[in-house]
Design an enzyme around this catalytic site. Structure first.
Site, PDB file in Angstrom:
ATOM      1  N   LEU A 138       0.876  -1.171   0.000  1.00 57.99           N
ATOM      2  CA  LEU A 138       0.000   0.000   0.000  1.00 57.99           C
ATOM      3  C   LEU A 138       0.911   1.217   0.000  1.00 57.99           C
ATOM      4  O   LEU A 138       1.981   1.204   0.616  1.00 57.99           O
ATOM      5  CB  LEU A 138      -0.875   0.036   1.262  1.00 57.99           C
ATOM      6  N   ASP A 139       0.490   2.281  -0.668  1.00 57.00           N
ATOM      7  CA  ASP A 139       1.278   3.508  -0.681  1.00 57.00           C
ATOM      8  C   ASP A 139       1.460   4.038   0.734  1.00 57.00           C
ATOM      9  O   ASP A 139       0.635   3.797   1.618  1.00 57.00           O
ATOM     10  CB  ASP A 139       0.597   4.583  -1.533  1.00 57.00           C
ATOM     11  N   ARG A 140       2.517   4.792   0.911  1.00 56.99           N
ATOM     12  CA  ARG A 140       2.859   5.331   2.232  1.00 56.99           C
ATOM     13  C   ARG A 140       1.699   6.105   2.853  1.00 56.99           C
ATOM     14  O   ARG A 140       1.387   5.953   4.033  1.00 56.99           O
ATOM     15  CB  ARG A 140       4.086   6.233   2.096  1.00 56.99           C
ATOM     16  N   ASP A 141       1.037   6.955   2.081  1.00 58.07           N
ATOM     17  CA  ASP A 141      -0.032   7.786   2.623  1.00 58.07           C
ATOM     18  C   ASP A 141      -1.390   7.101   2.651  1.00 58.07           C
ATOM     19  O   ASP A 141      -2.383   7.706   3.045  1.00 58.07           O
ATOM     20  CB  ASP A 141      -0.126   9.096   1.839  1.00 58.07           C
ATOM     21  N   THR A 142      -1.432   5.840   2.245  1.00 64.46           N
ATOM     22  CA  THR A 142      -2.683   5.080   2.218  1.00 64.46           C
ATOM     23  C   THR A 142      -2.792   4.230   3.472  1.00 64.46           C
ATOM     24  O   THR A 142      -1.856   3.536   3.839  1.00 64.46           O
ATOM     25  CB  THR A 142      -2.733   4.163   0.971  1.00 64.46           C
TER      26      THR A 142
END
Length: 194
Positions: A138-142
């Site tokens: 998952l993306d860092r900000d997700t």
């Protein structure tokens, strides 16, 4: 450090030697792993093999002592509060799988200027776990559900399900403002930008 011998379990069979060593020798640069294989310091069943050799159950792998730099080992201790906070984010765990509610703002793995991520933190939380690998990212900000395999067999089966698209995934977005009543659901693929 001394030479160690590792016998391949049935759930570890089928993976490439180089990938096995990357998992066993955490923090060791890939270039060093390829060098020790090429020089014959790593042996399988007392013989030299290539990095792409597929390990079989009951193979005996000779792993030479490799010095891991202090820099590679230090980052976890700098973020102990974040590491311990992950314990409360675990929503399911059994012998083969760990399911985590990944918080926003935390990368799933170190790299690209980051010293550590979720997987490194989980390995620090579970030092007794022989195998912990990300099933997906998952993306860092997700924020959201992140699957971590605790056995190679589980990782293989889950990757197969993801490839064959037999897993159903839902993505939810928090939006701001008033949306037109006709635009409530977006059913479209994610764009890839290179």
């Amino acid at each position: 450090m001394a030479v160690r011998f590792s016998t391949i379990a049935s759930d570890e069979a089928g993976q490439r030697l180089d990938n096995y060593l990357l998992a066993q020798l955490k923090g060791v640069p890939k270039s060093l792993i390829y060098r020790i294989i090429r020089k014959g310091e790593v042996r399988v069943n007392k013989g030299r093999v290539k990095p792409e050799y597929k390990l079989q159950a009951d193979d005996v792998v000779r792993i030479p002592p490799v010095k891991v730099s202090e820099k590679a080992q230090a980052p976890i201790s700098n973020k102990l509060s974040q590491v311990s906070a992950l314990e409360s984010a675990i929503i399911f765990e059994d012998d083969v799988l760990l399911v985590l509610n990944k918080p926003s703002g935390m990368a799933v793995h170190g790299g690209s200027g980051l010293s550590f991520g979720v997987i490194e933190a989980l390995r620090a939380l579970r030092p007794e776990a022989r195998f912990l690998e990300l099933v997906h990212r998952l993306d860092r900000d997700t924020s959201g559900v992140l699957l971590v395999a605790k056995k190679r067999s589980a990782l293989r089966h889950l990757h197969q399900q993801l490839r064959e698209k037999t897993v159903h995934k839902d993505y939810l977005a928090l939006v701001r403002g008033r949306w037109q009543s006709s635009v409530k659901t977006i059913d479209a693929p994610l764009n890839k930008t290179n």
